[in-house]
Scaffold this motif. Structure first.
Motif, PDB file in Angstrom:
ATOM      1  N   GLU A 233       0.820  -1.203   0.000  1.00  0.00           N
ATOM      2  CA  GLU A 233       0.000   0.000   0.000  1.00  0.00           C
ATOM      3  C   GLU A 233       0.860   1.263   0.000  1.00  0.00           C
ATOM      4  O   GLU A 233       0.470   2.295  -0.547  1.00  0.00           O
ATOM      5  CB  GLU A 233      -0.924   0.008   1.221  1.00  0.00           C
ATOM      6  N   GLY A 234       2.044   1.171   0.590  1.00  0.00           N
ATOM      7  CA  GLY A 234       2.956   2.309   0.608  1.00  0.00           C
ATOM      8  C   GLY A 234       3.896   2.356  -0.584  1.00  0.00           C
ATOM      9  O   GLY A 234       4.843   3.146  -0.569  1.00  0.00           O
ATOM     10  N   GLU A 235       3.636   1.508  -1.586  1.00  0.00           N
ATOM     11  CA  GLU A 235       4.422   1.444  -2.829  1.00  0.00           C
ATOM     12  C   GLU A 235       5.879   1.078  -2.567  1.00  0.00           C
ATOM     13  O   GLU A 235       6.774   1.425  -3.315  1.00  0.00           O
ATOM     14  CB  GLU A 235       4.331   2.773  -3.590  1.00  0.00           C
ATOM     15  N   ARG A 236       6.105   0.342  -1.491  1.00  0.00           N
ATOM     16  CA  ARG A 236       7.445  -0.208  -1.220  1.00  0.00           C
ATOM     17  C   ARG A 236       7.409  -1.679  -1.665  1.00  0.00           C
ATOM     18  O   ARG A 236       7.349  -2.592  -0.863  1.00  0.00           O
ATOM     19  CB  ARG A 236       7.768  -0.064   0.265  1.00  0.00           C
ATOM     20  N   ALA A 240       7.489  -5.523   0.118  1.00  0.00           N
ATOM     21  CA  ALA A 240       6.310  -6.389   0.072  1.00  0.00           C
ATOM     22  C   ALA A 240       6.681  -7.767  -0.469  1.00  0.00           C
ATOM     23  O   ALA A 240       6.240  -8.798   0.067  1.00  0.00           O
ATOM     24  CB  ALA A 240       5.232  -5.753  -0.799  1.00  0.00           C
ATOM     25  N   ILE A 241       7.482  -7.792  -1.520  1.00  0.00           N
ATOM     26  CA  ILE A 241       7.916  -9.071  -2.096  1.00  0.00           C
ATOM     27  C   ILE A 241       8.703  -9.876  -1.071  1.00  0.00           C
ATOM     28  O   ILE A 241       8.510 -11.092  -0.915  1.00  0.00           O
ATOM     29  CB  ILE A 241       8.745  -8.823  -3.364  1.00  0.00           C
ATOM     30  N   GLU A 270       5.386  -6.719 -10.821  1.00  0.00           N
ATOM     31  CA  GLU A 270       5.023  -5.949 -12.013  1.00  0.00           C
ATOM     32  C   GLU A 270       5.080  -4.452 -11.732  1.00  0.00           C
ATOM     33  O   GLU A 270       5.586  -3.670 -12.552  1.00  0.00           O
ATOM     34  CB  GLU A 270       3.623  -6.355 -12.473  1.00  0.00           C
ATOM     35  N   LYS A 271       4.573  -4.027 -10.584  1.00  0.00           N
ATOM     36  CA  LYS A 271       4.586  -2.606 -10.264  1.00  0.00           C
ATOM     37  C   LYS A 271       6.006  -2.111 -10.024  1.00  0.00           C
ATOM     38  O   LYS A 271       6.352  -0.962 -10.358  1.00  0.00           O
ATOM     39  CB  LYS A 271       3.718  -2.348  -9.031  1.00  0.00           C
ATOM     40  N   LEU A 272       6.851  -2.961  -9.433  1.00  0.00           N
ATOM     41  CA  LEU A 272       8.239  -2.568  -9.213  1.00  0.00           C
ATOM     42  C   LEU A 272       8.964  -2.381 -10.536  1.00  0.00           C
ATOM     43  O   LEU A 272       9.694  -1.402 -10.743  1.00  0.00           O
ATOM     44  CB  LEU A 272       8.940  -3.629  -8.354  1.00  0.00           C
TER      45      LEU A 272
END
Length: 400
Positions: A233-236, A240-241, A270-272
């Motif tokens: 959620e914090g785009e880290r 997360a992975i 994918e987002k990373l």
């Protein structure tokens, strides 16, 4: 509860019988006493009649004595077997009053000190609930009846989470922690409930709870999953992975949540990549240990054991804690047998075969079914926990 009250009523009748039977006996004694008084009165009347006849010259002295003797014999015959009256100091009202007060007082004491609510809950939990709402109501009543039961609180908190009531669950998990102690699993559940109750807003309190949980148990699954969600959620995404990969290692191969977790790892990857980042390679996982052991009984001992005697086969560290790292249980009737001891058979998560470089294989026969003491034992020489060659173990020595 009907059968309970029927049983209570039966016991009450038994208790009342001890009070009412003496009253009935006293009534019978009173009847006997009244009959005796009547017989005495009849005797006196007969004697008076005889005296009158003697004065009138109808009876002489001999006839008078014979009549008096006959009347006395009749009196004795009528009163024979009648016990002497017993005088009660309490009187009749006292037993009757006790017969009324005993059930009233017993019922009042039970309603105050008894556990009718717990009896009813036990009956309810013996039957499957018809809905989740019914289960929640049962758990709430169980917590009300047993406010110091950490187990009841824990299950109520989990139920609130499934019903999307995280605020209520957070309060319940806090009470559970206060009762059962700061166990890693409870801290993780508490942190997760707080996170969703606050609208997925991370806080210092949640961070402190997850840090404490993972410090006590680095494999605490709820904390790992929650940290992964917060990082996503914090785009880290890399964090997360990492958290979700650590969680994935703890889940059984047939766990259905692995699919959803793997999907989350894929989306984070994918987002990373889309943001220009690159997924860091995870360190190579340590190979799990698996020892294959063939166990048999020495020929000279076969006549000294029983088919039902327990056989414990385990591996323990040659330099480390005395607790078994992996164990299996058989009986003498199963021998000879071949078993596998691996990380999946670990007695505790932190005590795996692969965590210790050298181990010893042990097989013990225990008639009492105790893994720590028995009659006969077999031991192997120390060997590497990464050994892949099949091992042979013979039970041939007294267990001292």
């Amino acid at each position: 509860m009907i059968d309970f009250w029927l049983a209570a009523g039966l016991l009450l009748l038994v208790a009342l019988s001890f009070l009412l039977i003496p009253i009935l006996r006293s009534r019978r004694a009173q009847l006997e006493e009244d009959r005796t008084a009547l017989n005495v009165a009849l005797y006196q009347e007969r004697v008076a009649e005889l005296q009158t006849q003697q004065e009138e010259g109808v009876l002489d002295a001999a006839q008078m004595d014979a009549g008096r003797a006959e009347a006395a014999r009749e009196l004795l015959a009528d009163t024979e077997g009648v016990a002497a009256p017993r005088v009660s100091r309490l009187g009749k009202p006292a037993p009757l009053l006790a017969a009324i007060l005993v059930p009233v007082l017993g019922l009042a004491l039970y309603l105050h000190f008894g556990a009718s609510d717990k009896v009813e809950l036990t009956r309810e939990f013996s039957q499957a609930p018809k809905s989740m709402e019914e289960m929640t109501q049962r758990l709430e009543r169980a917590v009300a009846a047993q406010p110091d039961s950490a187990e009841a609180l824990y299950f109520l908190g989990r139920t609130y989470m499934t019903q999307d009531r995280p605020a209520d669950a957070a309060k319940i998990f806090e009470r559970t922690v206060n009762l059962a102690g700061r166990q890693p699993e409870l801290l993780g559940q508490w942190a997760q409930a707080l996170y969703f109750a606050d609208g997925k807003q991370w806080s210092d309190k949640i961070q402190a709870l997850t840090d404490e949980a993972l410090k006590a148990d680095p494999k605490e699954v709820t904390s790992l999953g929650l940290l992964g969600i917060a990082a996503f959620e914090g785009e880290r995404y890399q964090q997360a992975i990492d958290y979700w990969n650590r969680l994935l290692e703890q889940l059984p191969a047939d766990d259905k949540s692995r699919i959803a977790l793997q999907g989350g790892i894929t989306r984070a990857t994918e987002k990373l990549v889309a943001s220009g980042g690159q997924v860091a390679k995870a360190p190579a996982a340590k190979a799990s240990a698996l020892l294959k052991v063939s166990v048999d009984l020495a020929p000279e001992l076969k006549a000294k054991v029983q088919p039902g005697d327990s056989v414990f086969i385990f591996a323990r560290a040659t330099s480390g804690p005395p607790a078994p790292l992996a164990a299996k249980r058989l009986t003498v009737a199963d021998l000879p047998a071949t078993v596998e001891l691996g990380d999946a058979d670990a007695m505790m998560p932190q005590l795996k075969l692969s965590n210790f470089p050298e181990v010893q294989l042990v097989a013990r026969i225990s008639r009492a079914g105790q893994p720590t003491a028995g009659e006969w034992i077999g031991r192997s020489q120390p060997l590497s926990s990464s050994t892949t060659a099949p091992q042979k173990l013979t039970i041939d020595s007294p267990d001292k």
